[in-house]
Design a protein around this motif. Sequence first.
Motif, short mmCIF file in Angstrom:
data_model
loop_
_atom_site.label_atom_id
_atom_site.label_comp_id
_atom_site.label_asym_id
_atom_site.label_seq_id
_atom_site.Cartn_x
_atom_site.Cartn_y
_atom_site.Cartn_z
N VAL A 1 16.15 44.55 24.07
CA VAL A 1 15.85 45.76 23.31
C VAL A 1 16.25 46.97 24.13
O VAL A 1 16.25 46.94 25.37
N THR A 2 16.61 48.05 23.44
CA THR A 2 17.02 49.27 24.12
C THR A 2 16.83 50.46 23.18
O THR A 2 16.83 50.31 21.97
N ASN A 3 16.69 51.64 23.75
CA ASN A 3 16.70 52.87 22.95
C ASN A 3 17.78 53.81 23.46
O ASN A 3 17.69 55.02 23.32
N THR A 4 18.83 53.23 24.05
CA THR A 4 19.93 54.03 24.58
C THR A 4 21.11 54.12 23.63
O THR A 4 22.15 54.63 23.98
N GLN A 5 20.96 53.60 22.42
CA GLN A 5 22.03 53.63 21.43
C GLN A 5 21.52 54.26 20.15
O GLN A 5 20.38 54.08 19.76
N ALA A 6 22.39 55.02 19.51
CA ALA A 6 22.02 55.64 18.23
C ALA A 6 23.28 55.86 17.40
O ALA A 6 24.38 55.95 17.93
N ALA A 7 23.10 55.92 16.11
CA ALA A 7 24.20 56.22 15.21
C ALA A 7 24.64 57.67 15.40
O ALA A 7 23.85 58.51 15.88
N PRO A 8 25.87 58.02 15.05
CA PRO A 8 26.32 59.41 15.17
C PRO A 8 25.37 60.38 14.46
O PRO A 8 24.94 60.14 13.34
N GLY A 9 25.03 61.46 15.14
CA GLY A 9 24.14 62.46 14.56
C GLY A 9 22.68 62.12 14.65
O GLY A 9 21.85 62.83 14.09
N GLN A 10 22.34 61.04 15.37
CA GLN A 10 20.95 60.62 15.49
C GLN A 10 20.58 60.53 16.97
O GLN A 10 21.42 60.21 17.82
N GLY B 1 16.09 60.85 30.32
CA GLY B 1 15.04 60.18 31.06
C GLY B 1 14.20 59.25 30.21
O GLY B 1 13.41 58.46 30.73
N ALA B 2 14.35 59.33 28.88
CA ALA B 2 13.55 58.52 27.97
C ALA B 2 14.20 57.17 27.67
O ALA B 2 13.65 56.38 26.92
N PHE B 3 15.36 56.89 28.25
CA PHE B 3 16.07 55.66 27.93
C PHE B 3 15.49 54.46 28.68
O PHE B 3 15.06 54.57 29.81
N PHE B 4 15.52 53.29 28.02
CA PHE B 4 15.16 52.06 28.70
C PHE B 4 15.84 50.88 28.03
O PHE B 4 16.27 50.94 26.87
N THR B 5 15.94 49.79 28.77
CA THR B 5 16.36 48.50 28.23
C THR B 5 15.40 47.44 28.78
O THR B 5 14.83 47.60 29.85
N ALA B 6 15.22 46.38 28.02
CA ALA B 6 14.31 45.31 28.44
C ALA B 6 14.81 43.98 27.89
O ALA B 6 15.41 43.92 26.81
N SER B 7 14.56 42.91 28.64
CA SER B 7 14.95 41.56 28.24
C SER B 7 13.70 40.70 28.09
O SER B 7 12.80 40.74 28.93
N ALA B 8 13.69 39.92 27.03
CA ALA B 8 12.54 39.05 26.74
C ALA B 8 12.57 37.80 27.62
O ALA B 8 13.63 37.36 28.08
N THR B 9 11.39 37.24 27.82
CA THR B 9 11.26 35.96 28.50
C THR B 9 10.40 35.03 27.66
O THR B 9 9.51 35.48 26.93
N ARG C 1 5.81 51.60 27.96
CA ARG C 1 5.16 52.88 28.29
C ARG C 1 5.93 53.60 29.38
O ARG C 1 6.25 53.04 30.43
N TYR C 2 6.22 54.90 29.10
CA TYR C 2 6.93 55.71 30.09
C TYR C 2 6.01 56.09 31.24
O TYR C 2 4.83 56.40 31.04
N ASN C 3 6.55 56.08 32.46
CA ASN C 3 5.78 56.41 33.65
C ASN C 3 6.02 57.86 34.03
O ASN C 3 7.06 58.20 34.60
N GLY C 4 5.09 58.74 33.72
CA GLY C 4 5.23 60.13 34.15
C GLY C 4 5.40 61.10 33.00
O GLY C 4 4.99 60.84 31.86
N THR C 5 6.01 62.25 33.31
CA THR C 5 6.21 63.34 32.35
C THR C 5 7.69 63.66 32.23
O THR C 5 8.39 63.76 33.24
#
Length: 218
Positions: free
Chosen positions: A60-69, A166-174, A145-149
């Motif tokens: 999962v990731t939140n570093t990708q978005a459609a154009p204009g988003q 700074g709000a971007f992250f990626t994670a892999s399931a186990t 959960r983001y660490n900090g401000t």
Amino acid sequence: MSQAISRRAVARGALWAAPVVAATATIPAYAASTSIYGISSSSSGGYRLDGSGCMSSLDVTNTQAAPGQASGIAVIYPDGQGETQSVDITNYEVVIYLPANLVDSFDVTSGNFTYAGAFNPDTPTITRNDGTTVSTAGLEAYVFRYNGTLTTQTQLDDGALDGEPGAFFTASATGFGYCESNLPVDSFTTVGATITTADGFTAYRDVTYDTSLRPAVM
């Protein structure tokens, strides 16, 4: 969720992607407030199935978005309502609702986030940003959960939105325990954060939007 299956040669893959919440869609939920601030975010992810049709990876990731988003998270100040200004983002969480027993856990592979665990939803439904509801039956919530401000600038609701890097992250399931015969089609994500602006406004904002699994172009 203790069941895990052995990995096999990857035979197929798929991606799921979340429509980004339109900035204006966040406003009606707070009609009682004098504030016109809102938040926008997006997320995406991908999974692979092994040769027997069972899940062998999920990211999962939140570093990708459609154009204009906006990817990551953006604080919205609709066009015509004032000047952009500095804003602090705290208590930022991304909660991804996926089928129960889909995976055991997640490892954050990039970004200043902690995987905070999973829980069973305590309400039968959750309201989307458009006012409709989605059932939580058979789903489990995975919390990041983001660490900090974060400190960024508000953005006018007039087109493309740049998420706070700074709000971007990626994670892999186990630990996988899911096979194609009952693979889900739909899921959803809730994003929430406390925003504090330079003019002294502070409020918690959240939005919920659908995600969907779809075949990948391999």
